[in-house]
Design an enzyme around this catalytic site. Structure first.
Site, PDB file in Angstrom:
ATOM      1  N   THR A 175      -4.325  11.503  -1.743  1.00  0.00           N
ATOM      2  CA  THR A 175      -4.910  11.079  -3.024  1.00  0.00           C
ATOM      3  C   THR A 175      -6.261  10.442  -2.704  1.00  0.00           C
ATOM      4  O   THR A 175      -6.422   9.841  -1.643  1.00  0.00           O
ATOM      5  CB  THR A 175      -3.983  10.060  -3.705  1.00  0.00           C
ATOM      6  OG1 THR A 175      -2.869  10.763  -4.222  1.00  0.00           O
ATOM      7  CG2 THR A 175      -4.673   9.288  -4.827  1.00  0.00           C
ATOM      8  N   THR A 226      -3.530   3.964  -4.111  1.00  0.00           N
ATOM      9  CA  THR A 226      -2.844   5.178  -3.661  1.00  0.00           C
ATOM     10  C   THR A 226      -1.492   4.779  -3.100  1.00  0.00           C
ATOM     11  O   THR A 226      -1.343   3.706  -2.529  1.00  0.00           O
ATOM     12  CB  THR A 226      -3.678   5.918  -2.594  1.00  0.00           C
ATOM     13  OG1 THR A 226      -2.854   6.931  -1.994  1.00  0.00           O
ATOM     14  CG2 THR A 226      -4.180   4.986  -1.494  1.00  0.00           C
TER      15      THR A 226
HETATM   16  N1  ASP Z   1      -0.299   7.479  -6.267  1.00  0.00           N
HETATM   17  C1  ASP Z   1      -0.152   8.917  -6.310  1.00  0.00           C
HETATM   18  C2  ASP Z   1       0.931   9.252  -7.307  1.00  0.00           C
HETATM   19  O1  ASP Z   1       1.975   8.631  -7.286  1.00  0.00           O
HETATM   20  C3  ASP Z   1       0.186   9.536  -5.007  1.00  0.00           C
HETATM   21  C4  ASP Z   1      -0.595   9.072  -3.808  1.00  0.00           C
HETATM   22  O2  ASP Z   1      -1.386   8.151  -3.899  1.00  0.00           O
HETATM   23  O3  ASP Z   1      -0.420   9.651  -2.739  1.00  0.00           O
HETATM   24  O4  ASP Z   1       0.754  10.171  -8.054  1.00  0.00           O
END
Ligand code: ASP
Length: 304
Positions: A175, A226
């Site tokens: 992300t 993230t």
């Molecule tokens: N926060 C993101 C989600 O849950 C995923 C990530 O940051 O890797 O969609």
């Protein structure tokens, strides 16, 4: 889950950009690629500031660069849903008058952050979902590239591994997000993602949600998060960290506290980047890795 929270902070000065390439556990042989991708994105954001662009323009350009890099879980190369397609989430916020724009469950466009920016500029609504988001994008002149153009072989492999239960534990990383301060003191933040591998159709994470994945307030700070989106949403992580900075906690310490609270209160892991109103930046993570880069007037730094 028991990893300690790692945090670091430094001073960026009058203007600069900080980006992240996702909390997770990137394989050692791929770490240099992640760092390089983050460096390129931070430089792209800084170039915008040097040309007189705003902090909002800078985070938009930095995140766009990360979306276009297929190794990250955003834009092209984003992770796949249980149905084997990409559903993007993205948001952007400007800290002067708290304007924001976001899209979620959006299919078929290469750069969701640009569509989020169009929503911010339009000003009528903050968050557009699914077909409505696609219609808004088309009306603003964005040309869909289609579902297939966004899918990489690596994303297909990650979905297959997740279905078989052989995927990495936690996140593969990827992300993306950016925070910036321009010389006028404007702060901005943006985040973009495909979400989590094998997510159910319609699942929306923290990244497009103002207050969970993204927040910016010139009077306090700007944050992009993230990690485990379900936990981030429940604790409004981005806004919590901004509130800590409002109370004069430094950027890195605000993030360390918030990411620690995330783990202790709801058992979720993740990371975040921040910049405060005085131009001090920081990051924190409770995962094994989170690639990041910072670029400012006189220098740059990066790591994972
Ligand atoms: N926060 C993101 C989600 O849950 C995923 C990530 O940051 O890797 O969609």
């Amino acid at each position: 889950m028991n990893d300690p929270v790692f945090s670091q902070g430094s001073v960026l000065g009058r203007f600069g950009v900080v980006v992240h390439g996702g909390a997770g556990n990137v394989r050692p042989e791929r770490r240099a690629l992640h760092i390089e991708g983050c460096r390129r994105a931070a430089r792209a954001g800084l170039a915008v500031l040097r040309d007189g662009g705003s902090a909002t323009d800078a985070v938009e350009h930095a995140v766009r660069a990360l979306e276009d890099d297929p190794i990250f879980n955003a834009g092209t190369g984003a992770c796949l849903t249980a149905d084997g397609i990409v559903e993007h989430d993205a948001s952007i916020m400007e800290g002067h008058d708290l304007r924001a724009g976001a899209v979620c469950s959006l299919r078929g466009f290469a750069n969701p952050v640009l569509i989020a920016r169009a929503a911010l500029d339009d000003g009528r609504h903050v968050l557009y979902a699914a077909e409505g988001a696609a219609r808004f994008a088309a009306e603003r002149g964005f040309v869909p590239v289609g579902d297939a153009a966004l899918v990489t072989e690596a994303a297909r492999e990650a979905l297959a591994a997740a279905r078989e239960g052989t995927g990495p534990t936690g996140w593969a990383g990827g992300t993306v997000g950016a925070v910036a301060r321009d010389a006028s003191g404007l702060l901005a933040a943006a985040t973009s993602t495909g979400g989590t591998v094998n997510k159910r159709a319609g699942r929306v994470g923290d990244s497009p949600l103002i207050g969970a994945g993204t927040y910016a307030d010139d009077e306090a700070g700007a944050v992009s998060t993230t990690g485990h989106g379900e936990g981030m949403i429940r604790l409004c992580v981005a806004r919590s960290a901004v509130e800590a900075m409002r109370a004069r906690v430094s950027a890195d310490e605000a993030l360390r506290r918030t990411i620690e609270h995330l783990r202790e209160r709801v058992g979720s892991v993740g990371g975040a980047i921040a910049i405060d109103r005085n131009g001090r930046y920081g990051f924190a993570r409770s995962t094994a890795t989170m690639s990041w880069a910072a670029a400012w007037e006189e220098g740059e730094d990066a790591g994972i």
